[in-house]
Design a protein around this motif. Structure first.
Motif, mmCIF file in Angstrom:
data_model
loop_
_atom_site.group_PDB
_atom_site.id
_atom_site.type_symbol
_atom_site.label_atom_id
_atom_site.label_comp_id
_atom_site.label_asym_id
_atom_site.label_seq_id
_atom_site.Cartn_x
_atom_site.Cartn_y
_atom_site.Cartn_z
ATOM 1 N N GLY A 5 31.299 7.603 -24.852
ATOM 2 C CA GLY A 5 31.162 8.982 -25.298
ATOM 3 C C GLY A 5 31.334 10.009 -24.199
ATOM 4 N N ILE A 6 31.392 11.265 -24.626
ATOM 5 C CA ILE A 6 31.578 12.396 -23.725
ATOM 6 C C ILE A 6 30.319 13.249 -23.734
ATOM 7 N N ALA A 7 29.895 13.676 -22.560
ATOM 8 C CA ALA A 7 28.757 14.591 -22.447
ATOM 9 C C ALA A 7 29.299 15.985 -22.160
ATOM 10 N N VAL A 8 28.929 16.944 -23.009
ATOM 11 C CA VAL A 8 29.291 18.345 -22.795
ATOM 12 C C VAL A 8 27.983 19.118 -22.679
ATOM 13 N N GLU A 9 27.671 19.579 -21.489
ATOM 14 C CA GLU A 9 26.370 20.189 -21.217
ATOM 15 C C GLU A 9 26.538 21.590 -20.647
ATOM 16 N N SER A 10 25.573 22.428 -20.927
ATOM 17 C CA SER A 10 25.553 23.761 -20.347
ATOM 18 C C SER A 10 25.151 23.668 -18.881
ATOM 19 N N VAL A 11 25.886 24.348 -18.027
ATOM 20 C CA VAL A 11 25.540 24.402 -16.603
ATOM 21 C C VAL A 11 24.424 25.431 -16.433
ATOM 22 N N THR A 12 23.332 25.021 -15.830
ATOM 23 C CA THR A 12 22.180 25.904 -15.682
ATOM 24 C C THR A 12 21.823 26.082 -14.217
ATOM 25 N N GLU A 13 21.073 27.144 -13.952
ATOM 26 C CA GLU A 13 20.505 27.383 -12.630
ATOM 27 C C GLU A 13 18.993 27.500 -12.777
ATOM 28 N N PHE A 14 18.269 26.872 -11.875
ATOM 29 C CA PHE A 14 16.815 26.887 -11.962
ATOM 30 C C PHE A 14 16.271 28.216 -11.470
ATOM 31 N N ASN A 15 15.450 28.863 -12.291
ATOM 32 C CA ASN A 15 14.815 30.120 -11.940
ATOM 33 C C ASN A 15 13.414 29.824 -11.422
ATOM 34 N N ALA A 16 13.210 30.000 -10.128
ATOM 35 C CA ALA A 16 11.925 29.652 -9.514
ATOM 36 C C ALA A 16 10.788 30.509 -10.053
ATOM 37 N N LYS A 37 16.108 14.104 -10.591
ATOM 38 C CA LYS A 37 16.234 15.142 -9.572
ATOM 39 C C LYS A 37 16.679 16.468 -10.181
ATOM 40 N N HIS A 38 17.530 16.416 -11.215
ATOM 41 C CA HIS A 38 18.178 17.637 -11.696
ATOM 42 C C HIS A 38 17.709 18.116 -13.067
ATOM 43 N N TYR A 39 17.074 17.250 -13.854
ATOM 44 C CA TYR A 39 16.743 17.609 -15.232
ATOM 45 C C TYR A 39 15.345 18.206 -15.287
ATOM 46 N N SER A 40 15.215 19.393 -15.876
ATOM 47 C CA SER A 40 13.941 20.088 -15.980
ATOM 48 C C SER A 40 13.662 20.422 -17.437
ATOM 49 N N PRO A 41 12.420 20.762 -17.784
ATOM 50 C CA PRO A 41 12.101 21.144 -19.168
ATOM 51 C C PRO A 41 12.953 22.313 -19.643
ATOM 52 N N ILE A 42 13.342 22.273 -20.919
ATOM 53 C CA ILE A 42 14.211 23.302 -21.492
ATOM 54 C C ILE A 42 13.541 23.894 -22.729
ATOM 55 N N PRO A 43 13.082 25.150 -22.673
ATOM 56 C CA PRO A 43 12.561 25.792 -23.885
ATOM 57 C C PRO A 43 13.706 26.163 -24.813
ATOM 58 N N VAL A 44 13.539 25.913 -26.106
ATOM 59 C CA VAL A 44 14.565 26.221 -27.095
ATOM 60 C C VAL A 44 13.915 26.989 -28.239
ATOM 61 N N GLY A 45 14.528 28.104 -28.615
ATOM 62 C CA GLY A 45 13.980 28.895 -29.698
ATOM 63 C C GLY A 45 12.596 29.402 -29.363
ATOM 64 N N GLU A 46 11.766 29.505 -30.383
ATOM 65 C CA GLU A 46 10.412 30.007 -30.192
ATOM 66 C C GLU A 46 9.361 28.910 -30.163
#
Length: 321
Positions: free
Chosen positions: A46-57, A119-128
């Protein structure tokens, strides 16, 4: 020609290479779709298509940059050289039609796959209401959001891609506590798991890729989803309609697949999966594909309800008459 060899010869003393990760970074949704289609010819997982994110400290959250990473994993086997040559040729021909971003090639060793994710994956809030949490992390004390745990896999959604976030945002609104749902093209199972945690009573989650079934089962376990609440299997619209699973229609149906596939699924009977008066949530649609999707849904008896967007991706909600 692509400088492919350099990634194969580096760091040979650190253990066997399991895969070669091929990745493109682009801010064009249509190009991401085209690259996904091309890479899918050369990879088996399969193919992974992911949003590129930057961590906001300051907020301690990953913020989308508007760019997407399209990744595929070439197995490091006896066919790697032949696969490499065919991939180079395909990329060259595609590049004659439209300029392509420079691909990167990275060794992925058997022992460092999960370490890289940690190392790179952090919690992701989605919606409310929702928080996507990697399996190895615990929520903060008193976390108000509903936590969905995901163990990242090479081929399936981890919640970072806009299409997943869009349909999960719609899901918060349209999931009805006490009702079942159907998840067509379940991938990691993230949508079914979220729906069950938001109050749905039962979910049937299907995917044409057997590896997705394995991934969904694993993630269901991470979220303590009872086996009787989540029915997982291989298949698509046809398999559900022919009675392979517990029910053939539901008041909520979720489809997070690329638009050309969704259009084909309508012709395969997708509309028949939605109960009268039920909701159909779609994602994986680019803005220029929106009107065609609206017309297709209308053709099969659906009324347009609303849309949400992120970059040039959109999610759409319809109601069946």
């Amino acid at each position: 020609m692509i400088s492919f060899v350099r990634c194969l010869v580096a760091e040979q003393d650190q253990g066997p290479i399991g895969w070669i990760k091929v990745q493109f970074i682009t801010d064009q949704g249509e190009l991401a779709e085209a690259l996904s289609d091309l890479l899918s010819r050369f990879v088996s997982n399969g193919i992974a298509v992911e949003s590129v994110t930057e961590f906001n400290a300051f907020t301690q959250e990953n913020i989308p940059t508007g760019k997407m990473a399209v990744s595929g994993y070439l197995p490091m086997d006896e066919h790697i050289e032949q696969t490499r040559q065919k991939l180079e040729e395909a990329l060259w021909h595609m590049g004659q039609i439209s300029p392509l971003p420079e691909p990167t090639f990275t060794e992925v060793r058997y022992q460092d796959w999960m370490a890289a994710w940690k190392k790179h994956y952090s919690p992701i809030p989605v919606g409310e209401k929702l928080l996507i949490l990697p399996a190895w992390q615990n929520p903060k004390p008193g976390e108000p959001r509903t936590v969905v745990r995901i163990n990242p896999a090479m081929a399936f959604g981890t919640g970072t891609h806009p299409t997943t976030q869009l349909i999960m945002t719609l899901l918060e609104k349209y999931v009805q506590p006490g009702q079942p749902l159907l998840d067509i093209g379940c991938g990691s199972g993230i949508l079914s798991i979220a729906a069950l945690k938001l109050g749905a009573t039962h979910a049937v989650a299907v995917d044409v890729d057997g590896a997705a079934v394995v991934s969904t089962k694993e993630n269901a376990g991470l979220n303590d989803i009872p086996a009787e609440a989540l029915e997982i299997g291989k298949g698509s619209v046809e398999e559900v309609l022919t009675g392979r699973y517990s029910y053939q229609e539901a008041p909520l149906v979720l489809v997070n697949i690329l638009a050309p596939i969704i259009l084909r699924l309508f012709d395969d009977g997708l509309a028949d999966l939605v109960s009268p008066g039920g909701a159909l949530l779609l994602s994986g649609i680019l803005e220029h594909q929106e009107e065609e999707m609206r017309q297709k849904a209308k053709q099969y008896g659906f009324t347009y309800l609303e849309r949400c967007s992120q970059g040039d991706w959109i999610g759409m909600a319809f109601k069946k008459a």
